[in-house]
Design a protein around this motif. Structure first.
Motif, PDB file in Angstrom:
ATOM      1  N   ASP A 318       0.834  -1.217   0.000  1.00 47.10           N
ATOM      2  CA  ASP A 318       0.000   0.000   0.000  1.00 47.10           C
ATOM      3  C   ASP A 318       0.863   1.260   0.000  1.00 47.10           C
ATOM      4  OD1 ASP A 318      -2.301  -1.477  -0.001  1.00 47.10           O
ATOM      5  OD2 ASP A 318      -2.522  -1.454   2.189  1.00 47.10           O
ATOM      6  N   ASP A 323      -2.879   1.675  -4.602  1.00 42.27           N
ATOM      7  CA  ASP A 323      -4.325   1.928  -4.516  1.00 42.27           C
ATOM      8  C   ASP A 323      -4.720   3.079  -5.450  1.00 42.27           C
ATOM      9  OD1 ASP A 323      -2.802   3.506  -2.768  1.00 42.27           O
ATOM     10  OD2 ASP A 323      -4.557   4.020  -1.562  1.00 42.27           O
ATOM     11  N   LEU A 324      -3.805   4.017  -5.655  1.00 42.91           N
ATOM     12  CA  LEU A 324      -4.111   5.107  -6.611  1.00 42.91           C
ATOM     13  C   LEU A 324      -4.189   4.534  -8.033  1.00 42.91           C
ATOM     14  CD1 LEU A 324      -1.859   8.164  -5.609  1.00 42.91           C
ATOM     15  CD2 LEU A 324      -4.183   7.621  -4.881  1.00 42.91           C
ATOM     16  N   GLU A 326      -4.850   1.537  -8.891  1.00 45.84           N
ATOM     17  CA  GLU A 326      -6.043   0.683  -8.980  1.00 45.84           C
ATOM     18  C   GLU A 326      -7.290   1.523  -9.331  1.00 45.84           C
ATOM     19  OE1 GLU A 326      -6.723  -1.469  -5.328  1.00 45.84           O
ATOM     20  OE2 GLU A 326      -7.765  -3.031  -6.437  1.00 45.84           O
ATOM     21  N   LYS A 327      -7.382   2.702  -8.696  1.00 46.58           N
ATOM     22  CA  LYS A 327      -8.582   3.517  -8.902  1.00 46.58           C
ATOM     23  C   LYS A 327      -8.663   4.118 -10.295  1.00 46.58           C
ATOM     24  CE  LYS A 327      -9.448   4.569  -4.080  1.00 46.58           C
ATOM     25  NZ  LYS A 327      -8.284   4.836  -3.222  1.00 46.58           N
ATOM     26  N   ILE A 328      -7.519   4.293 -10.961  1.00 44.74           N
ATOM     27  CA  ILE A 328      -7.562   4.924 -12.292  1.00 44.74           C
ATOM     28  C   ILE A 328      -7.113   3.955 -13.385  1.00 44.74           C
ATOM     29  CG2 ILE A 328      -7.274   7.348 -11.612  1.00 44.74           C
ATOM     30  CD1 ILE A 328      -4.205   6.801 -12.332  1.00 44.74           C
ATOM     31  N   ASP A 331      -8.575   4.228 -16.936  1.00 47.38           N
ATOM     32  CA  ASP A 331      -8.223   5.506 -17.583  1.00 47.38           C
ATOM     33  C   ASP A 331      -6.746   5.504 -17.968  1.00 47.38           C
ATOM     34  OD1 ASP A 331     -10.723   6.564 -17.329  1.00 47.38           O
ATOM     35  OD2 ASP A 331     -10.327   7.370 -15.325  1.00 47.38           O
ATOM     36  N   TYR A 349      -2.876  -6.786  -5.256  1.00 46.91           N
ATOM     37  CA  TYR A 349      -2.206  -6.093  -6.365  1.00 46.91           C
ATOM     38  C   TYR A 349      -1.707  -7.073  -7.426  1.00 46.91           C
ATOM     39  CZ  TYR A 349      -2.631  -2.086  -3.285  1.00 46.91           C
ATOM     40  OH  TYR A 349      -3.126  -1.108  -2.481  1.00 46.91           O
ATOM     41  N   LYS A 439      -4.071  11.726  -4.480  1.00 42.01           N
ATOM     42  CA  LYS A 439      -5.384  11.501  -5.086  1.00 42.01           C
ATOM     43  C   LYS A 439      -5.203  10.902  -6.468  1.00 42.01           C
ATOM     44  CE  LYS A 439      -8.105  14.958  -2.764  1.00 42.01           C
ATOM     45  NZ  LYS A 439      -8.523  16.360  -2.774  1.00 42.01           N
ATOM     46  N   PRO A 440      -6.063   9.924  -6.843  1.00 42.34           N
ATOM     47  CA  PRO A 440      -5.892   9.262  -8.137  1.00 42.34           C
ATOM     48  C   PRO A 440      -5.907  10.222  -9.316  1.00 42.34           C
ATOM     49  CG  PRO A 440      -7.937   8.539  -7.028  1.00 42.34           C
ATOM     50  CD  PRO A 440      -7.184   9.375  -6.058  1.00 42.34           C
ATOM     51  N   GLU A 441      -6.771  11.239  -9.251  1.00 40.24           N
ATOM     52  CA  GLU A 441      -6.847  12.145 -10.403  1.00 40.24           C
ATOM     53  C   GLU A 441      -5.567  12.976 -10.552  1.00 40.24           C
ATOM     54  OE1 GLU A 441      -8.907  12.185  -7.811  1.00 40.24           O
ATOM     55  OE2 GLU A 441      -9.287  14.222  -7.093  1.00 40.24           O
TER      56      GLU A 441
END
Ligand code: ADP
Length: 496
Positions: A318, A323-324, A326-328, A331, A349, A439-441
């Motif tokens: 982690d 985790d970032l 994973e979220k994007i 994209d 992962y 943050k993922p973005e």
């Protein structure tokens, strides 16, 4: 100075992470400055005695047994010989404790060994006994991470009146505060210390537990960590200090950040025998061939002429920001890029990257293993290196990447903040791409910025070149350690 470095892992003998790189390289740099260094590590089964010429130490005259609670463990001592003037690697051995497949983890169960307390109590006591046994009076004992936390702990207690160590001071380095050696309080008697030392607020008590990292931090003469920014961060919040922020703030005047160096004999594209084609800042043309071979090895088939390859080499934990990713993921992998990952760690992962490989077979390749040669090939063949860590004490891979012209994309934290400067399109300064908020973005937009910049090959070459010419060699860091050792030596010894 006579310096002992105690460490639970060390290159080239045994490595799970950056600690091993550091303790493998710092001794040579200290020896080049004229100091005598002995490195003490456990002799794990994983260490190939034959390959490295590690032999029992015949002249060893120290204790042959270490008592832990009611148990008695035999202590054997080995040496890898004097490989370089002023440097000797010593190994403390006990088959029951270290003759197993894993280093810290039971590899079959994927869990910490339940007797890690005894393994590293043994290691600390054995290290001090070995110093005496080989009659090497240290001016400094430099202990590293929780596995060595008891070394300063014992110097300040059991060994405080031992005349052999009367001139010895201790330096304790935190390589990663997230790993602490946190045990139930019933292990305290095994430490062999007076009961009175286990009381609320004492170094040996931590929230009704025993915590080896806290012992190291509170009993050493000087604390260091592996970057200046991380030294600030670990005092600043619970999230970054993992519960140690209070005691670190209390000891802030004894806390220093020293950036790790890079061993350029191992990690430098002009000397690297593990890569298909050598190259350098003066002539980076060979990088192209490394990329092509890496893409072939990965079976990746980019659509288009100049598609960037992003590399990742990491523990899949982690901490490293997965985790970032994973979220994007969708994209990210829909962008015009190829992606190669080398790493092992958390199952979730592993599953993530296996799934992504399935969805994007021409774009994503994941090697879920530990493989040093491949690590070199990825550094040499990738265009960009992704390291979006939640926290990063120092980080080595971003520094390796800079040297290999592999432009790092990082989160601005710890050692990443100290080594990677965000590219600024107005001033044309910077050697990589950095984002601040976790943050993922923000990660996605940093990657997009890098991809856009990559399109301009002239600008990209300049960014690469700046990174390749940066110098993070050990010499500077070793000199800083020597200054700190001298400071420690001028201090009153910590005793309890
Ligand atoms: P950490 O110590 O937190 O793992 P660092 O960046 O400081 O991170 O150091 C990691 C070291 O371990 C680097 O030398 C990196 O190349 C190496 N490494 C990590 N994972 C692998 C792997 N799967 N295969 C080969 N080398 C790896």
């Amino acid at each position: 100075m006579n310096i002992i470095i105690t460490t639970s892992e060390v290159v080239p003998y045994v490595k799970t992470g950056g600690l091993a790189d550091v303790t493998g390289a710092l001794p040579d740099a200290l020896a080049s400055l004229g100091h005598n260094v002995k490195i003490i590590a456990p002799l794990y089964k994983a260490i190939d005695k034959q390959k490295f010429g590690i032999k029992p130490l015949e002249v060893y005259e120290g204790k042959q047994q270490i008592k832990i609670g009611k148990k008695v463990y035999n202590l054997d001592v080995y040496s890898a010989g004097n490989l370089k003037k002023g440097v000797e690697f010593l190994f403390v051995a006990n088959d029951t404790l270290f003759g197993r497949d894993g280093i810290y983890l039971d590899t079959k169960k994927g869990k910490d060994y339940p007797d890690n307390d005894e393994r590293f109590i043994f290691f600390a006591l054995a290290s001090l006994e070995v110093a005496k046994g080989v009659d090497f009076r240290p001016d400094i004992i430099h202990a590293n991470d929780w596995q060595s936390g008891l070394v300063p702990g014992y110097l300040a207690t059991l060994y405080k009146d031992d005349s052999f160590f009367s001139d010895t001071r201790s330096v304790f380095t935190i390589h990663n505060i997230g790993y602490q050696g946190h045990f139930e309080k019933d292990i305290f008697p095994k430490l062999g210390l007076p009961k009175s030392l286990y009381s609320p607020g004492s170094p040996f008590e931590y929230w009704d537990h025993v915590n080896f990292l806290k012992i190291g931090i509170t009993t050493c003469d000087i604390i260091t960590t592996v970057s200046e920014t991380y030294a600030e961060e670990i005092q600043s919040s619970n999230e970054m200090g993992f519960g140690m922020e209070g005691i670190l703030f209390y000891r802030r005047h004894d806390l220093y950040g020293v950036l790790n160096g890079v061993d350029y004999e191992i990690w430098s594209p002009e000397n690297d025998d593990l890569i298909p084609q050598k190259f350098s800042a003066d002539d980076p043309s060979g990088k192209e061939k490394n990329k092509k071979e890496l893409l072939d090895l990965c079976g990746l088939k980019p659509k288009g002429k100049r598609v960037p390859l992003i590399g990742v080499i990491s523990r899949l934990a982690d901490q490293k920001g997965f985790d970032l990713i994973e979220k994007i993921a969708d994209d990210l992998f829909s962008l015009d890029l190829t992606f190669v990952l080398l790493g092992t760690g958390s199952k979730n992962y592993h599953t993530l990257f296996e799934t992504m490989e399935g969805i994007y077979p021409n774009k994503v390749k994941a090697f879920l293993k530990f493989d040093n040669k491949l690590a070199h090939m990825i550094e040499a063949g990738s265009d960009m290196f992704l390291m979006p860590s939640r926290y990063e004490p120092c980080g080595l891979n971003q520094m390796y990447s800079l040297k290999y012209g592999t432009v790092p994309i990082v989160r601005k934290t710890g050692g990443l903040a100290d080594t990677v400067k965000d590219y600024n399109a107005d001033t044309l300064n910077g050697n990589g791409f950095a984002f601040e908020e976790y943050k993922p973005e923000k990660l996605l937009s940093a990657v997009k910025r890098a991809l856009l910049t990559y399109k301009d090959s002239k600008v990209w070459s300049r960014i690469m070149n700046r990174g390749m010419r940066a110098d993070f060699s050990w010499d500077k860091s070793a000199r800083r350690y020597v200054e700190i050792y001298r400071k420690a030596h001028q201090k009153e010894k910590t005793t309890l």
